[in-house]
Design a protein around this motif. Structure first.
Motif, PDB file in Angstrom:
ATOM      1  N   VAL A  11       2.013  -5.011  -2.076  1.00  0.00           N
ATOM      2  CA  VAL A  11       0.999  -5.495  -1.138  1.00  0.00           C
ATOM      3  C   VAL A  11      -0.074  -4.433  -0.923  1.00  0.00           C
ATOM      4  CG1 VAL A  11       2.647  -7.020   0.014  1.00  0.00           C
ATOM      5  CG2 VAL A  11       2.248  -4.732   0.933  1.00  0.00           C
ATOM      6  N   LYS A  12      -1.234  -4.906  -0.510  1.00  0.00           N
ATOM      7  CA  LYS A  12      -2.347  -4.007  -0.206  1.00  0.00           C
ATOM      8  C   LYS A  12      -2.237  -3.491   1.232  1.00  0.00           C
ATOM      9  CE  LYS A  12      -6.450  -4.748  -1.873  1.00  0.00           C
ATOM     10  NZ  LYS A  12      -7.778  -5.283  -2.166  1.00  0.00           N
ATOM     11  N   ASP A  13      -1.967  -4.387   2.187  1.00  0.00           N
ATOM     12  CA  ASP A  13      -1.895  -4.039   3.608  1.00  0.00           C
ATOM     13  C   ASP A  13      -0.454  -4.242   4.083  1.00  0.00           C
ATOM     14  OD1 ASP A  13      -2.039  -3.908   6.409  1.00  0.00           O
ATOM     15  OD2 ASP A  13      -4.062  -4.760   6.439  1.00  0.00           O
ATOM     16  N   LEU A  14       0.327  -3.177   4.032  1.00  0.00           N
ATOM     17  CA  LEU A  14       1.755  -3.241   4.321  1.00  0.00           C
ATOM     18  C   LEU A  14       2.041  -3.741   5.736  1.00  0.00           C
ATOM     19  CD1 LEU A  14       4.545  -2.585   3.099  1.00  0.00           C
ATOM     20  CD2 LEU A  14       4.287  -0.266   3.999  1.00  0.00           C
ATOM     21  N   GLU A  15       1.361  -3.194   6.725  1.00  0.00           N
ATOM     22  CA  GLU A  15       1.611  -3.579   8.115  1.00  0.00           C
ATOM     23  C   GLU A  15       1.246  -5.042   8.364  1.00  0.00           C
ATOM     24  OE1 GLU A  15       3.270  -1.777  10.345  1.00  0.00           O
ATOM     25  OE2 GLU A  15       3.443  -0.164   8.869  1.00  0.00           O
ATOM     26  N   ARG A  16       0.110  -5.469   7.840  1.00  0.00           N
ATOM     27  CA  ARG A  16      -0.323  -6.856   8.030  1.00  0.00           C
ATOM     28  C   ARG A  16       0.667  -7.827   7.411  1.00  0.00           C
ATOM     29  NH1 ARG A  16      -5.415  -9.869   5.374  1.00  0.00           N
ATOM     30  NH2 ARG A  16      -5.393 -11.717   6.666  1.00  0.00           N
ATOM     31  N   MET A  17       1.151  -7.510   6.201  1.00  0.00           N
ATOM     32  CA  MET A  17       2.106  -8.391   5.534  1.00  0.00           C
ATOM     33  C   MET A  17       3.435  -8.419   6.285  1.00  0.00           C
ATOM     34  SD  MET A  17       0.769  -9.980   2.991  1.00  0.00           S
ATOM     35  CE  MET A  17       2.023 -10.356   1.774  1.00  0.00           C
ATOM     36  N   LYS A  18       3.899  -7.266   6.745  1.00  0.00           N
ATOM     37  CA  LYS A  18       5.139  -7.231   7.530  1.00  0.00           C
ATOM     38  C   LYS A  18       4.991  -8.109   8.769  1.00  0.00           C
ATOM     39  CE  LYS A  18       5.834  -3.890  10.334  1.00  0.00           C
ATOM     40  NZ  LYS A  18       5.946  -4.132  11.760  1.00  0.00           N
ATOM     41  N   ASP A  19       3.912  -7.911   9.502  1.00  0.00           N
ATOM     42  CA  ASP A  19       3.685  -8.686  10.727  1.00  0.00           C
ATOM     43  C   ASP A  19       3.620 -10.184  10.446  1.00  0.00           C
ATOM     44  OD1 ASP A  19       3.669  -6.291  12.096  1.00  0.00           O
ATOM     45  OD2 ASP A  19       1.470  -6.223  12.303  1.00  0.00           O
ATOM     46  N   PHE A  20       3.020 -10.586   9.324  1.00  0.00           N
ATOM     47  CA  PHE A  20       2.922 -11.991   8.939  1.00  0.00           C
ATOM     48  C   PHE A  20       4.314 -12.620   8.801  1.00  0.00           C
ATOM     49  CE2 PHE A  20       3.052 -15.077   5.449  1.00  0.00           C
ATOM     50  CZ  PHE A  20       2.180 -16.055   5.931  1.00  0.00           C
ATOM     51  N   TYR A  21       5.198 -11.965   8.026  1.00  0.00           N
ATOM     52  CA  TYR A  21       6.531 -12.529   7.803  1.00  0.00           C
ATOM     53  C   TYR A  21       7.370 -12.503   9.071  1.00  0.00           C
ATOM     54  CZ  TYR A  21       5.744 -13.044   2.836  1.00  0.00           C
ATOM     55  OH  TYR A  21       5.265 -13.456   1.620  1.00  0.00           O
ATOM     56  N   VAL A  22       7.195 -11.485   9.907  1.00  0.00           N
ATOM     57  CA  VAL A  22       7.924 -11.416  11.176  1.00  0.00           C
ATOM     58  C   VAL A  22       7.457 -12.531  12.113  1.00  0.00           C
ATOM     59  CG1 VAL A  22       8.230 -10.016  13.264  1.00  0.00           C
ATOM     60  CG2 VAL A  22       8.498  -8.961  11.002  1.00  0.00           C
ATOM     61  N   GLU A  23       6.141 -12.699  12.243  1.00  0.00           N
ATOM     62  CA  GLU A  23       5.598 -13.685  13.179  1.00  0.00           C
ATOM     63  C   GLU A  23       5.852 -15.125  12.758  1.00  0.00           C
ATOM     64  OE1 GLU A  23       1.376 -15.077  15.261  1.00  0.00           O
ATOM     65  OE2 GLU A  23       1.428 -13.220  14.062  1.00  0.00           O
ATOM     66  N   PHE A  24       5.632 -15.438  11.493  1.00  0.00           N
ATOM     67  CA  PHE A  24       5.665 -16.835  11.075  1.00  0.00           C
ATOM     68  C   PHE A  24       6.967 -17.285  10.417  1.00  0.00           C
ATOM     69  CE2 PHE A  24       1.120 -15.791  11.187  1.00  0.00           C
ATOM     70  CZ  PHE A  24       0.720 -16.734  12.126  1.00  0.00           C
ATOM     71  N   PHE A  25       7.781 -16.349   9.920  1.00  0.00           N
ATOM     72  CA  PHE A  25       9.010 -16.723   9.218  1.00  0.00           C
ATOM     73  C   PHE A  25      10.264 -16.110   9.829  1.00  0.00           C
ATOM     74  CE2 PHE A  25       5.518 -17.337   6.284  1.00  0.00           C
ATOM     75  CZ  PHE A  25       5.777 -18.620   5.821  1.00  0.00           C
ATOM     76  N   GLN A  26      10.129 -15.578  11.046  1.00  0.00           N
ATOM     77  CA  GLN A  26      11.259 -15.012  11.798  1.00  0.00           C
ATOM     78  C   GLN A  26      12.013 -13.919  11.036  1.00  0.00           C
ATOM     79  OE1 GLN A  26      11.261 -18.759  11.542  1.00  0.00           O
ATOM     80  NE2 GLN A  26       9.690 -18.469  13.107  1.00  0.00           N
ATOM     81  N   ALA A  27      11.304 -13.164  10.228  1.00  0.00           N
ATOM     82  CA  ALA A  27      11.920 -12.040   9.512  1.00  0.00           C
ATOM     83  C   ALA A  27      12.221 -10.908  10.488  1.00  0.00           C
ATOM     84  CB  ALA A  27      10.991 -11.542   8.412  1.00  0.00           C
ATOM     85  N   GLN A  28      13.252 -10.175  10.196  1.00  0.00           N
ATOM     86  CA  GLN A  28      13.584  -8.949  10.919  1.00  0.00           C
ATOM     87  C   GLN A  28      13.249  -7.789   9.987  1.00  0.00           C
ATOM     88  OE1 GLN A  28      14.797  -8.960  14.133  1.00  0.00           O
ATOM     89  NE2 GLN A  28      14.416 -11.162  13.985  1.00  0.00           N
ATOM     90  N   SER A  29      12.510  -6.799  10.500  1.00  0.00           N
ATOM     91  CA  SER A  29      12.074  -5.680   9.663  1.00  0.00           C
ATOM     92  C   SER A  29      12.876  -4.421   9.964  1.00  0.00           C
ATOM     93  CB  SER A  29      10.586  -5.408   9.919  1.00  0.00           C
ATOM     94  OG  SER A  29      10.152  -4.315   9.140  1.00  0.00           O
ATOM     95  N   ASN A  30      13.136  -3.647   8.909  1.00  0.00           N
ATOM     96  CA  ASN A  30      13.721  -2.327   9.118  1.00  0.00           C
ATOM     97  C   ASN A  30      12.591  -1.350   9.420  1.00  0.00           C
ATOM     98  OD1 ASN A  30      12.500  -1.954   6.590  1.00  0.00           O
ATOM     99  ND2 ASN A  30      14.226  -0.845   5.724  1.00  0.00           N
ATOM    100  N   SER A  31      12.939  -0.081   9.605  1.00  0.00           N
ATOM    101  CA  SER A  31      11.922   0.961   9.751  1.00  0.00           C
ATOM    102  C   SER A  31      11.311   1.234   8.389  1.00  0.00           C
ATOM    103  CB  SER A  31      12.553   2.251  10.279  1.00  0.00           C
ATOM    104  OG  SER A  31      13.106   2.031  11.548  1.00  0.00           O
ATOM    105  N   MET A  32      10.054   1.637   8.383  1.00  0.00           N
ATOM    106  CA  MET A  32       9.379   1.897   7.121  1.00  0.00           C
ATOM    107  C   MET A  32      10.039   3.063   6.383  1.00  0.00           C
ATOM    108  SD  MET A  32       5.473   3.015   6.041  1.00  0.00           S
ATOM    109  CE  MET A  32       5.073   3.265   7.696  1.00  0.00           C
ATOM    110  N   TYR A  33      10.250   2.874   5.084  1.00  0.00           N
ATOM    111  CA  TYR A  33      10.680   3.952   4.202  1.00  0.00           C
ATOM    112  C   TYR A  33       9.421   4.563   3.591  1.00  0.00           C
ATOM    113  CZ  TYR A  33      12.279   6.283  -0.026  1.00  0.00           C
ATOM    114  OH  TYR A  33      12.496   7.199  -1.013  1.00  0.00           O
ATOM    115  N   HIS A  34       9.358   5.893   3.542  1.00  0.00           N
ATOM    116  CA  HIS A  34       8.177   6.566   2.991  1.00  0.00           C
ATOM    117  C   HIS A  34       8.625   7.679   2.065  1.00  0.00           C
ATOM    118  CE1 HIS A  34       4.474   9.316   3.672  1.00  0.00           C
ATOM    119  NE2 HIS A  34       4.277   8.521   2.649  1.00  0.00           N
ATOM    120  N   ASN A  35       8.107   7.659   0.836  1.00  0.00           N
ATOM    121  CA  ASN A  35       8.334   8.734  -0.131  1.00  0.00           C
ATOM    122  C   ASN A  35       6.972   9.354  -0.417  1.00  0.00           C
ATOM    123  OD1 ASN A  35       8.593  10.278  -2.495  1.00  0.00           O
ATOM    124  ND2 ASN A  35      10.301   9.029  -3.213  1.00  0.00           N
ATOM    125  N   PRO A  36       6.620  10.451   0.297  1.00  0.00           N
ATOM    126  CA  PRO A  36       5.294  11.045   0.132  1.00  0.00           C
ATOM    127  C   PRO A  36       5.025  11.549  -1.286  1.00  0.00           C
ATOM    128  CG  PRO A  36       6.516  12.114   1.935  1.00  0.00           C
ATOM    129  CD  PRO A  36       7.431  11.132   1.285  1.00  0.00           C
TER     130      PRO A  36
END
Length: 128
Positions: A11-36
């Protein structure tokens, strides 16, 4: 027992996509994983059915990229149930001439997996 473990989407916009699936499809999200070191970030979204989607973002990935490195679906992951089954299936596929693009290993986010290409070049993760 073999089951689809998760599907992954670049995805291009990680936060926006996460929020979309949480809001409209009742997804539960984990904490973001980051590998700098790899410029990589991801969320796993879980659904009541047990299905999961991995939303991924990485520096340099866009529509003009190629192979597994372009926006859109990235891979399908099958869970085998054990490390031994990951190893066994990987070796069985290797013996049939299937290309292994990622040897069995534990990844930075804790998965034990190998990666193969299906006959049309699609990336398949074989996980525990």
């Amino acid at each position: 027992m073999m089951k689809i473990e998760h599907a992954a989407l670049w995805v291009k916009d990680l936060e926006r996509m996460k929020d979309f699936y949480v809001e409209f499809f009742q997804a539960q999200s984990n904490s973001m994983y980051h590998n700098p070191a790899k410029g990589f970030r991801s969320y796993f979204l879980s659904f009541d059915s047990g299905c999961r989607i991995e939303l991924m973002q990485k520096d340099g990935i866009d529509q003009e990229s190629s192979g597994d490195n372009k926006l859109g679906w990235a891979h399908l992951a099958f869970s085998t149930g054990s490390r031994e089954h990951v190893d066994e299936l990987t070796e069985k596929l290797r013996g049939k001439g299937i290309e292994i693009t990622g040897e069995p290993r534990t990844t930075g986010d804790g998965y034990y997996e190998s990666v193969i290409l299906d006959p049309e070049g699609n990336s398949i993760e074989i996980t525990v």
